[in-house]
Structure formats: C-alpha cells, structure tokens
Write a protein that holds these residues in place. Structure first.
Motif, PDB file in Angstrom:
ATOM      1  N   MET A   1       3.069   5.743  -2.900  1.00 36.83           N
ATOM      2  CA  MET A   1       4.245   6.505  -3.454  1.00 36.83           C
ATOM      3  C   MET A   1       4.325   6.557  -4.920  1.00 36.83           C
ATOM      4  SD  MET A   1       7.658   6.685  -4.953  1.00 36.83           S
ATOM      5  CE  MET A   1       7.438   4.939  -5.244  1.00 36.83           C
ATOM      6  N   ARG A   2       4.113   5.614  -5.653  1.00 38.78           N
ATOM      7  CA  ARG A   2       3.928   5.701  -7.003  1.00 38.78           C
ATOM      8  C   ARG A   2       2.893   6.954  -7.324  1.00 38.78           C
ATOM      9  NH1 ARG A   2       5.015  -0.524  -9.448  1.00 38.78           N
ATOM     10  NH2 ARG A   2       6.614  -0.719  -8.487  1.00 38.78           N
ATOM     11  N   ARG A   3       1.745   6.969  -7.033  1.00 36.51           N
ATOM     12  CA  ARG A   3       0.667   7.530  -7.113  1.00 36.51           C
ATOM     13  C   ARG A   3       1.138   9.005  -7.077  1.00 36.51           C
ATOM     14  NH1 ARG A   3      -3.346   6.699  -3.483  1.00 36.51           N
ATOM     15  NH2 ARG A   3      -2.491   8.422  -2.382  1.00 36.51           N
ATOM     16  N   GLU A   4       1.773   9.670  -5.932  1.00 35.90           N
ATOM     17  CA  GLU A   4       2.464  10.773  -5.562  1.00 35.90           C
ATOM     18  C   GLU A   4       3.339  11.222  -6.525  1.00 35.90           C
ATOM     19  OE1 GLU A   4       3.275  11.083  -1.603  1.00 35.90           O
ATOM     20  OE2 GLU A   4       1.263  10.880  -0.802  1.00 35.90           O
ATOM     21  N   ALA A   5       4.413  10.226  -7.139  1.00 36.51           N
ATOM     22  CA  ALA A   5       5.425  10.435  -8.094  1.00 36.51           C
ATOM     23  C   ALA A   5       4.692  10.853  -9.167  1.00 36.51           C
ATOM     24  CB  ALA A   5       6.070   9.044  -8.119  1.00 36.51           C
ATOM     25  N   ALA A   6       3.664  10.107  -9.687  1.00 36.74           N
ATOM     26  CA  ALA A   6       3.005  10.499 -10.850  1.00 36.74           C
ATOM     27  C   ALA A   6       2.290  11.893 -10.906  1.00 36.74           C
ATOM     28  CB  ALA A   6       1.923   9.626 -11.235  1.00 36.74           C
TER      29      ALA A   6
ATOM     30  N   ALA B   1       0.823  -1.165   0.207  1.00 33.52           N
ATOM     31  CA  ALA B   1       0.092   0.150  -0.088  1.00 33.52           C
ATOM     32  C   ALA B   1       0.910   1.263  -0.126  1.00 33.52           C
ATOM     33  CB  ALA B   1      -0.915  -0.084   1.202  1.00 33.52           C
ATOM     34  N   GLY B   2       1.910   1.132   0.727  1.00 36.20           N
ATOM     35  CA  GLY B   2       2.780   2.273   0.854  1.00 36.20           C
ATOM     36  C   GLY B   2       3.405   2.655  -0.608  1.00 36.20           C
TER      37      GLY B   2
ATOM     38  N   TYR C   1       5.183  11.245   2.199  1.00 29.84           N
ATOM     39  CA  TYR C   1       5.123   9.622   1.977  1.00 29.84           C
ATOM     40  C   TYR C   1       5.799   9.042   3.225  1.00 29.84           C
ATOM     41  CZ  TYR C   1       6.466   5.052   0.397  1.00 29.84           C
ATOM     42  OH  TYR C   1       6.552   3.801   0.102  1.00 29.84           O
ATOM     43  N   ARG C   2       4.979   8.198   3.763  1.00 28.27           N
ATOM     44  CA  ARG C   2       5.661   7.215   4.711  1.00 28.27           C
ATOM     45  C   ARG C   2       5.804   5.718   4.410  1.00 28.27           C
ATOM     46  NH1 ARG C   2       2.614   9.027   9.642  1.00 28.27           N
ATOM     47  NH2 ARG C   2       2.534   6.683   9.723  1.00 28.27           N
ATOM     48  N   SER C   3       6.505   5.028   4.615  1.00 27.20           N
ATOM     49  CA  SER C   3       6.508   3.731   4.419  1.00 27.20           C
ATOM     50  C   SER C   3       7.311   2.829   5.245  1.00 27.20           C
ATOM     51  CB  SER C   3       7.010   3.354   2.987  1.00 27.20           C
ATOM     52  OG  SER C   3       7.078   2.026   2.697  1.00 27.20           O
TER      53      SER C   3
ATOM     54  N   GLY D   1       7.953  -0.387   4.461  1.00 26.97           N
ATOM     55  CA  GLY D   1       8.407  -1.485   3.343  1.00 26.97           C
ATOM     56  C   GLY D   1       9.859  -1.512   3.145  1.00 26.97           C
ATOM     57  N   PRO D   2      10.005  -2.349   1.972  1.00 29.49           N
ATOM     58  CA  PRO D   2      11.464  -2.661   1.835  1.00 29.49           C
ATOM     59  C   PRO D   2      12.110  -1.193   1.020  1.00 29.49           C
ATOM     60  CG  PRO D   2      10.263  -4.368   0.671  1.00 29.49           C
ATOM     61  CD  PRO D   2       9.145  -3.225   1.409  1.00 29.49           C
ATOM     62  N   VAL D   3      11.373  -0.447   0.399  1.00 27.80           N
ATOM     63  CA  VAL D   3      11.824   0.752  -0.189  1.00 27.80           C
ATOM     64  C   VAL D   3      12.303   1.705   0.812  1.00 27.80           C
ATOM     65  CG1 VAL D   3      11.289   2.770  -1.570  1.00 27.80           C
ATOM     66  CG2 VAL D   3      10.362   0.403  -2.390  1.00 27.80           C
ATOM     67  N   ALA D   4      11.481   1.763   1.927  1.00 25.85           N
ATOM     68  CA  ALA D   4      11.960   2.542   2.868  1.00 25.85           C
ATOM     69  C   ALA D   4      13.210   2.063   3.621  1.00 25.85           C
ATOM     70  CB  ALA D   4      10.477   2.719   4.040  1.00 25.85           C
ATOM     71  N   LEU D   5      13.260   0.866   3.918  1.00 26.66           N
ATOM     72  CA  LEU D   5      14.460   0.113   4.597  1.00 26.66           C
ATOM     73  C   LEU D   5      15.669   0.357   3.742  1.00 26.66           C
ATOM     74  CD1 LEU D   5      12.594  -3.163   5.899  1.00 26.66           C
ATOM     75  CD2 LEU D   5      13.299  -0.916   7.363  1.00 26.66           C
ATOM     76  N   ALA D   6      15.546   0.411   2.348  1.00 33.88           N
ATOM     77  CA  ALA D   6      16.546   0.468   1.441  1.00 33.88           C
ATOM     78  C   ALA D   6      17.062   2.108   1.372  1.00 33.88           C
ATOM     79  CB  ALA D   6      16.116   0.309  -0.022  1.00 33.88           C
ATOM     80  N   LEU D   7      16.100   2.960   1.561  1.00 34.92           N
ATOM     81  CA  LEU D   7      16.313   4.330   1.783  1.00 34.92           C
ATOM     82  C   LEU D   7      17.181   4.604   2.992  1.00 34.92           C
ATOM     83  CD1 LEU D   7      13.276   6.234   0.388  1.00 34.92           C
ATOM     84  CD2 LEU D   7      15.520   6.170  -0.797  1.00 34.92           C
ATOM     85  N   ALA D   8      16.679   4.080   3.862  1.00 40.63           N
ATOM     86  CA  ALA D   8      17.484   4.272   5.239  1.00 40.63           C
ATOM     87  C   ALA D   8      18.730   3.950   5.372  1.00 40.63           C
ATOM     88  CB  ALA D   8      16.713   3.955   6.352  1.00 40.63           C
ATOM     89  N   ALA D   9      19.075   2.610   4.481  1.00 37.36           N
ATOM     90  CA  ALA D   9      20.356   1.904   4.705  1.00 37.36           C
ATOM     91  C   ALA D   9      21.534   3.077   3.986  1.00 37.36           C
ATOM     92  CB  ALA D   9      20.241   1.007   3.872  1.00 37.36           C
TER      93      ALA D   9
END
Length: 146
Positions: free
Chosen positions: A99-104, A94-95, A134-136, A138-146
């Motif tokens: 995010m994809r909707r907001e990116a569009a 869902a996150g 945007y808050r998530s 999920g894997p994308v948020a974890l990848a960004l935090a790394a």
C-alpha cells in the motif's frame, strides 16, 4: 557566407531533473507499526503484551519503533501475545508495504487518514489499467472497515 553556430546536444541536458525516489520503508519499521496498532486495538500496555510474549517492555518498545530487528521466534511470540499468527502478521506487513509503495506511485500520503483517498485513486487507476487494487487483511484494512 558565415556558418550558423552549431548547437551541441548534451545527452539528458534538456531533460528535467529526476525527482529523488522516496526511501522505501524498512520491514522492521512497518512491522513495528503493525504491532503497535494491534496492541493499541487490544487496549494493552507495553508491559502486558511483553509479559505474555516473554520479552521486556523496553525491547517491545524498540521493536514497535522499528529500532530492533527481531528474530522470527520473537515476532511469533509477540504475534501470539496479540492474538494473531506469524503468517497473519507477515501478510499484514506485506500488505502495508504494498500500500505504501502504491501510495508513493499515486502521489498520496499513506497515513490512516488518507486511506480512502488512496482507495479512490487506486480504483480510478485500476479502471485505467494503471495499477492493481490494494487488498489487505491487516490492522489497516480492519480499521478502514470499522
């Protein structure tokens, strides 16, 4: 005295052509992306994850590619095999959809390389009252935090 020619107004005739809306991603496509990301982060092969989930590697591959619409039981089995829960995975999907909707809406790419650009545009937009941040989890948020 001759009468000046009348202009005919055509409703919408002078309006710019509307841009075609980008098709929204399907739930199964985003789910597949999230599952693949989790599996790769765990450094597992399709066969390893599929074996623990009790499904075939071919079926898991089709799910990851967004070709199959798995049942909630199948999604829960794969999520468990990847060390997460059905609820956690659903929140992550869902996150990502949000995010994809907001990116569009903001007119930016939605790949992993553009996440920081999106975050900065969303921050600017939220300061202007145009969008929510945007808050998530999920894997994308974890990848960004790394």
């Amino acid at each position: 005295m001759t009468e000046a020619p009348r202009l005919q107004l055509i409703p919408g005739g002078n309006a710019p052509e509307p841009r075609p809306a980008a098709p929204e991603p399907l739930w199964r496509e985003v789910l597949g992306d999230q599952l693949r990301e989790l599996r790769r982060r765990n450094r597992e092969s399709l066969a390893e994850t599929a074996s623990r989930a009790g499904i075939s590697p071919q079926y898991l591959s089709e799910v990851e590619r967004g070709l199959k619409e798995p049942s909630s039981e199948m999604i829960a089995a794969v999520a468990g095999a990847l060390g997460t829960t059905l609820g956690g995975l659903a929140e992550s999907v869902a996150g990502e959809l949000r995010m994809r909707r907001e990116a569009a809406v903001l007119g930016v790419r939605h790949d992993l390389a553009s996440r920081q650009e999106l975050a900065s545009r969303q921050d600017l937009a939220s300061r202007r009252g145009l969008a929510t941040r945007y808050r998530s989890s999920g894997p994308v948020a974890l990848a960004l935090a790394a």
